[in-house]
Design an enzyme around this catalytic site. Structure first.
Site, mmCIF file in Angstrom:
data_model
loop_
_atom_site.group_PDB
_atom_site.id
_atom_site.type_symbol
_atom_site.label_atom_id
_atom_site.label_comp_id
_atom_site.label_asym_id
_atom_site.label_seq_id
_atom_site.Cartn_x
_atom_site.Cartn_y
_atom_site.Cartn_z
ATOM 1 N N LYS A 128 39.241 29.021 41.544
ATOM 2 C CA LYS A 128 40.511 29.640 41.947
ATOM 3 C C LYS A 128 40.524 29.934 43.435
ATOM 4 C CE LYS A 128 38.993 34.331 40.650
ATOM 5 N NZ LYS A 128 39.289 35.515 39.807
ATOM 6 N N GLU A 137 48.907 33.462 30.719
ATOM 7 C CA GLU A 137 49.144 34.656 31.521
ATOM 8 C C GLU A 137 50.519 35.202 31.170
ATOM 9 O OE1 GLU A 137 47.158 36.582 35.070
ATOM 10 O OE2 GLU A 137 46.569 34.914 33.792
ATOM 11 N N GLU A 149 46.535 23.848 39.096
ATOM 12 C CA GLU A 149 47.606 24.598 38.434
ATOM 13 C C GLU A 149 47.936 25.842 39.239
ATOM 14 O OE1 GLU A 149 46.444 23.701 33.743
ATOM 15 O OE2 GLU A 149 45.952 25.615 34.669
ATOM 16 N N LYS A 200 48.276 29.662 39.923
ATOM 17 C CA LYS A 200 47.610 30.869 39.434
ATOM 18 C C LYS A 200 48.605 32.011 39.525
ATOM 19 C CE LYS A 200 43.679 33.914 39.696
ATOM 20 N NZ LYS A 200 44.553 35.013 39.210
ATOM 21 N N ARG A 210 32.160 32.182 33.333
ATOM 22 C CA ARG A 210 32.787 31.853 34.607
ATOM 23 C C ARG A 210 31.998 30.696 35.190
ATOM 24 N NH1 ARG A 210 35.953 35.047 37.886
ATOM 25 N NH2 ARG A 210 35.272 36.969 36.844
#
Length: 583
Positions: free
Chosen positions: A442, A319, A269, A271, A436
């Site tokens: 990422k 986001e 995806e 970021k 995490r």
């Protein structure tokens, strides 16, 4: 009844996490139902008793000084040495009250007279014991939160006036929003599990659903954790992605297993360069929470309105980004929204925003966090969140990749669209609140960064000599909960931002020595750096090479900065077992 200040003191003094857990577990096991709920809420980092807007240090300091009969500025001098407002307040109370006999009786008589006056004026009768009773805390916090101006000041003074130094210490910390006794959320869950002989994973899941540690503790005592129900409008700690350095590393850590399971396909995806947000929509109500779990709906009212108009209900993770002609802008464009300076409709319209959803944590009242990522993504797309919202609500772009080369091509395409990079996600992974993990990776390709809190400032050099642009940053010690300084860094921000921050620092200075100011530790910043180094002269034992502040993190609170163990882990990754010191 639990002596909450005594318990907090013992937990803070414990040097091992297992000792902290056992101390709290013993107290919870022997508590009444009412005390059990309140004590868990009180000792949790966040919960129903945590102030939504912690009081300013200046207002607390003024009240403590008046209660102690000390001159203005006395607390600031102690704070510079103690490094903690609660500890400094306790030292001030102790230093200014060395009384006994007739002198002590006179003070107690005066305290009673003051209490009667305040009670008559406010309707709140303070407790004159060494500390407010545990069951009085919710009403006391509510009364202080509801009051303002002189009324609030009088309540604070009277509260502190009847307190022992120890009680003062923990009340101050409670009012500033952080008890700082080294009791992380996971340790509270472990204590509940130990107290009532239940599985800690079940406690964690119930906490995720209910959002109230007090109600979860009561369910655990009754052996009824399975009765926990999902409740919207309590923020869920965000799952975080682990950083990687290359597309090859993504393939090595996620891709190979994904390619075997899914017929040769993995998913990545975009970021986005924005602020993490959680959108809750249910029953004709919509609220937005930042990553530090604060409600920020007032900063983005058009997103909440669009969510209500969409007809979709659930909890969306995503986001918030600033946009221009549909293209994402750097996160700095959101600064005026987050700091409250964009107050009018016209000011907001000059900074168009959008909410980009990338996960669905609950569909209506049904929690989905234990479902696989692919199931949650399918459910997210089925909400049709982005339809008829004028671009205010979107779903993150998803791409397929079958090799490291295709991941690299997707990364370049994401950067061309104005994104920071991309995130690869394991299809079978559940959503892990507050963790995490290796199931989200990422790829940004920038200098390493960490989030720190500013604890001190001083003027810069050259054209910035009139601005407080040189900062001392700190991270949080995992065990003690105290802040551990990493050293001094410069701000790489524009002059307008520096002027605004300098004004804030001046208003929130708690002690000053020469040009150096100790400031209220509330401003969280993202700091870029090349490497972590050992440093004997640093209170934390570490320093950062080529460190620079790159942005202010208004979406984070001081309890969400990096931990000392995370700094040590970065050091070990960069240096292996070799230990060397920079004098």
């Amino acid at each position: 009844m639990i002596r909450w200040t005594h318990l907090a003191k013992r937990i803070e003094g414990a040097t091992r996490t297992s000792e902290k857990v056992n101390l709290l577990a013993d107290a919870l096991r022997n508590a009444s139902e009412e005390d059990l709920a309140i004590s868990c809420q009180l000792l949790a980092r966040r919960g129903p008793l945590s102030p939504s807007e912690p009081l300013s240090w200046a207002s607390i300091a003024k009240a403590v000084e008046e209660a102690a009969g000390a001159p203005a500025g006395s607390l600031a001098k102690l704070l510079d040495e103690a490094g903690d407002l609660g500890t400094a307040a306790a030292e001030l109370i102790e230093a200014e009250r060395p009384l006994a006999g007739a002198a002590l009786a006179a003070v107690e008589q005066e305290s009673q007279a003051r209490s009667d006056v305040i009670a008559q004026a406010t309707g709140v009768t303070p407790n004159l014991d060494a500390a407010p009773h545990l069951r009085e805390i919710p009403a006391l916090l509510a009364a202080i939160a509801a009051a303002s101006g002189q009324h609030r000041h009088d309540l604070l003074v009277q509260t502190f006036y009847g307190c022992s130094p120890t009680a003062t210490k923990y009340l101050v910390r409670l009012l500033t929003g952080d008890m700082r006794i080294g009791l992380r959320d996971g340790l509270l869950e472990a204590a509940i599990a130990t107290a009532f002989a239940v599985d800690q994973e079940e406690v964690h899941w119930a906490m995720t659903l209910e959002g109230d540690p007090g109600s979860v503790a009561c369910l655990a005592r009754r052996g009824a954790l399975s009765e926990a129900k999902f409740k919207p409008f309590h923020p869920i700690p965000a799952m975080l992605a682990a950083p990687v350095a290359s597309a090859t590393e993504i393939v090595e850590r996620i891709g190979r297993s994904e390619l075997e399971k899914s017929g040769g396909t993995m998913f990545v995806e975009d970021k986005y360069d924005g602020v993490r947000a959680q959108l809750h929509v249910a029953g004709g109500r919509a609220e937005i929470y930042a990553r530090d779990l604060r409600e920020v709906t007032v900063s983005f009212p058009e997103i909440a309105d669009a969510a209500l108009a969409s007809g979709a209900e659930g909890v969306f993770d995503g986001e918030i980004i600033a946009t221009e002609d549909g293209r994402p802008l750097p996160v700095a464009a959101l600064q005026s929204r987050l700091d409250g300076s964009a107050r009018t409709l016209g000011e907001r319209e000059r900074i168009p925003v959008a909410f980009v959803a990338f996960d669905l944590l609950a569909r209506g009242s049904e929690p989905l966090m234990r479902n696989t990522w692919s199931d949650r993504r399918t459910a997210l797309e089925a909400t049709k969140l982005g339809e008829q919202s004028g671009g205010l609500l979107q779903i993150a772009m998803l791409q397929e990749a079958r090799s490291g080369e295709e991941v690299e091509a997707a990364f370049i395409a994401a950067r061309m669209r104005g994104c920071e990079g991309l995130v690869a996600k394991a299809q079978g992974a559940p959503y892990l609140p507050g963790q995490r993990g290796s199931s989200w990776l990422k790829l940004k390709r920038s200098l390493d960064t960490i989030d720190c809190v500013i604890v001190g400032v001083e003027p810069g050099v050259g054209r910035r000599r009139e601005l407080l642009s040189e900062c001392t940053i700190a991270v949080r010690d995992d065990l003690s909960g105290r802040l551990a300084p990493l050293g001094r860094v410069s701000m790489g921000l524009d002059d307008a931002s520096l002027v605004q921050l300098s004004q804030w620092f001046e208003l929130h200075t708690v002690a000053q020595l020469g040009t150096y100011r100790s400031v209220q530790p509330s401003v969280v910043v993202e700091v870029s750096f090349d490497a972590v180094r050992r440093a004997e002269r640093s209170a934390s034992g570490f320093s950062l090479k080529s460190a620079r502040i790159v942005r202010v993190r208004n979406d984070l609170g001081p309890d969400q900065v990096a931990t000392l163990s995370a700094i040590e882990q970065r050091y070990r990754l960069g240096h292996g077992a070799q230990e060397h010191y920079d004098a």
